[in-house]
Scaffold this active site. Structure first.
Site, short mmCIF file in Angstrom:
data_model
loop_
_atom_site.label_atom_id
_atom_site.label_comp_id
_atom_site.label_asym_id
_atom_site.label_seq_id
_atom_site.Cartn_x
_atom_site.Cartn_y
_atom_site.Cartn_z
N SER A 129 55.82 48.97 129.64
CA SER A 129 54.83 50.16 129.63
C SER A 129 53.17 49.71 129.33
O SER A 129 52.92 49.03 130.21
CB SER A 129 55.29 51.20 128.55
OG SER A 129 54.69 52.57 129.05
N HIS A 164 57.25 52.41 134.88
CA HIS A 164 57.94 53.70 135.02
C HIS A 164 57.92 54.45 136.64
O HIS A 164 57.84 55.54 136.57
CB HIS A 164 57.47 54.87 134.09
CG HIS A 164 57.55 54.33 132.73
ND1 HIS A 164 58.52 53.69 131.86
CD2 HIS A 164 56.16 54.39 131.81
CE1 HIS A 164 58.07 53.39 130.70
NE2 HIS A 164 56.75 53.57 130.59
#
Length: 240
Positions: A129, A164
């Site tokens: 992330s 993501h």
């Protein structure tokens, strides 16, 4: 004179913070320069969240490695000790959270310069992330609330990054628009479950713990959009 060490960097779409099987973490450790690597977790993007740190230690203390943590919100090391500590690591593992805040705190403490020095010396850089976003020249982020582009990063990896890609609503069209309009340079979009290894700036290996998850190369196209090319990933052993 010894040859320059290979510079290694891995973008992770999972790991100890999201998965229970440990496949991506084991794959990452397998690319460290030492058989029992020193692994430093950097939780800056989460504000050094205690639960995040505890989860890292629980996951890595049982592995064949020497885990440690670098806190910056309650920093303990002076400049010389901080440099020595980071340069001694075989793996720097950066956690998720707020990418913009992470970069600001690192620069305040000089960690950005030290990470580049460690990377040039052969330390494997990796993260999930925000910990994947930070290595590029820019990234796709929710650091400011809504999804947007951040034309900022350490620049260890050319181009931009988007985590993501398959799991968060809006990620795909927003990142494609940012690349297509030139707000971000061409880059890499990571599905959850994927690991991508770069050596001296070149993509050398792609793996996944999730069947059908892939890495995408996203480049400017026509009409302000971007084109994407899916790169097949090897399914990690132990995945069902």
């Amino acid at each position: 004179m010894a040859a320059n060490p290979t510079r290694r960097l891995a973008l992770l779409g999972g790991g100890f913070s999201t998965d229970d099987d440990g496949l991506l973490d084991d794959w990452t450790l397998g690319h460290a320069r030492a058989p029992r690597p020193r692994v430093c977790f950097v939780p800056t993007a989460s504000g050094d969240a205690p639960a995040y740190i505890e989860r890292f230690l629980t996951a890595f203390e049982s592995r064949a490695c020497e885990p440690s943590v670098l806190p910056l919100f309650q920093r303990e090391l002076d400049d010389d000790a901080l440099r020595a500590f980071l340069l001694s690591q075989d793996v720097v593992y950066v956690g998720g959270g707020n990418t913009a805040n992470l970069l600001a705190v690192w620069r305040t403490h000089g960690v950005d310069r030290l990470l580049r020095e460690a990377y040039d010396g052969g330390t494997l850089m990796c993260g999930i992330s925000a910990g994947a976003n930070c290595w590029g020249e820019g990234s796709h982020t929710d650091s400011f609330g809504p999804l947007t582009f951040l034309p900022d990063g350490l620049g260890l990896l050319a181009g931009s990054a988007c985590p993501h890609y398959d799991s968060e609503p809006g990620r795909r069209p927003s990142y494609r628009k940012a690349v297509g309009t030139g707000m971000l340079p061409a880059g890499w979009a990571v599905d959850d479950g994927v690991g991508a290894l770069f050596e001296d700036g070149l993509l050398t290996e792609t793996v996944t713990r999730v069947p059908e998850a892939v890495l995408y190369r996203v480049e400017p196209g026509d009409g302000g959009d971007a084109g994407e090319r899916a790169l097949t990933c090897r399914l990690l052993s132990g995945t069902t």
